[in-house]
Design an enzyme around this catalytic site. Sequence first.
Site, short mmCIF file in Angstrom:
data_model
loop_
_atom_site.label_atom_id
_atom_site.label_comp_id
_atom_site.label_asym_id
_atom_site.label_seq_id
_atom_site.Cartn_x
_atom_site.Cartn_y
_atom_site.Cartn_z
N ARG A 124 0.82 -1.21 0.00
CA ARG A 124 0.00 0.00 0.00
C ARG A 124 0.85 1.26 0.00
O ARG A 124 0.57 2.22 -0.73
CB ARG A 124 -0.94 -0.02 1.21
N LYS A 151 1.26 24.92 -4.18
CA LYS A 151 0.02 24.28 -3.73
C LYS A 151 0.23 22.77 -3.65
O LYS A 151 -0.27 21.99 -4.47
CB LYS A 151 -1.13 24.64 -4.67
N LYS A 169 2.13 39.95 -3.52
CA LYS A 169 0.76 39.78 -3.98
C LYS A 169 -0.12 40.88 -3.40
O LYS A 169 0.37 41.78 -2.71
CB LYS A 169 0.26 38.38 -3.60
N GLU A 174 2.90 40.18 -8.45
CA GLU A 174 1.61 39.86 -9.04
C GLU A 174 0.90 41.15 -9.43
O GLU A 174 0.74 42.05 -8.60
CB GLU A 174 0.76 39.08 -8.05
N ASP A 187 -1.96 38.09 -13.33
CA ASP A 187 -2.96 37.28 -12.66
C ASP A 187 -4.35 37.43 -13.26
O ASP A 187 -4.88 38.55 -13.37
CB ASP A 187 -3.00 37.66 -11.17
#
Length: 281
Positions: free
Chosen positions: A102, A137, A169, A197, A218
Site C-alpha cells: 500500500r 500548492k 501579492k 503579481e 494574474d
Amino acid sequence: MTFALPDFDLAAFVASTLAEDLGQGGDITAAAVIPADAMFEGVMATREDISVAGLPIAEAFFRALDPDVAIETLVADGARVAKGGVLMRLRGRARAMLTAERSALNTVQHLTGIATLARAYVDAMAGTPAILLDTRKTIPGLRVLEKYATRMGGATNHRMRLDDAAMIKDNHVAVAGDIGEAVRRAVAAGIARIIVEVDRVDQIEPALAAGATHLLLDNMDPPTLRGAVTLVGGRVPTEASGGVRLDTIREIAATGVTFVSVGRLTQSAPAADIGLDFRTL
C-alpha cells in the site's frame, strides 16, 4: 538503486511511512495468514496511459522490508507508458510484499497522477514558447516529491520555498500602500528575485520602475495578456496565472508570456490507476 533529491531523505521517508502504516503491532493479517517462508512474485502495471513517477521510491519500500527482494524496474521515471504496460516485476517474501504494497502503490499512484497531468498540460501547449510552471500548492510534507513528479511530466519548478524569491501579492500591496512601495521594500531588503503579481495593466510600469524582476499576470484574459507582454517588452519574464485549464492553456501560452503556472498540477491531480498483482511461488 540510486535515487536522490535535494532536501529529501528517502530512508527517513520510507521509515516514517511504514511506521505510520504498521502501528505498534505490525501487519497482523499477513503474520496470521501468510507462512513466514512463503514467496510471492509481483507485477506492477498501469491500467491507463501515464507518465511515470515514483518507481525508485516504491522499490525502496519493498527493500526496506525484504533486503533480498529481486526487483526489475522496466521503465524510468518520466517515461510515457500505455495502458497495460508493466512497470516493475518483483520476487521475494510474501509477507514483506503485502506489507509494503500500500505504501509503495500509494506513492507511485499519487506521483504518477501528478506527472501525467503535467504532461497533459505540456502537450496542450506544445509549439508555443511558454514554459509550464508548478506552484507551492502541495500537500504539506510532500512538496519535494510532488515537484519532482511535475518535472517528470515535463514541467519546471516554481518556488520551492518562501525564501527562494519574494512574491509580492495583493495582500502585501495592501499593507505597503501601493505596488511600487511594496517592491521598493523588497529591493531595500536586498532580495535579488522579486516576483510581483499584477492584475491590471496599469500596475506594470510602477512595478518595473521599483525593481520587479518577474511579473505574474494574474487572471488576465488572452487579449489583455498580449497587451501586457507587449508593454513589458522583454524587460523581465512574464507569467500567466489563475484560472488556467487544460482547454485554455494553449491560447494563454500563445500570448507571448514566458511562463504559465498551474496550481492544479499538485493541488488536484487524480491518482493514476496502477495495480500490483501477486502470485504464490
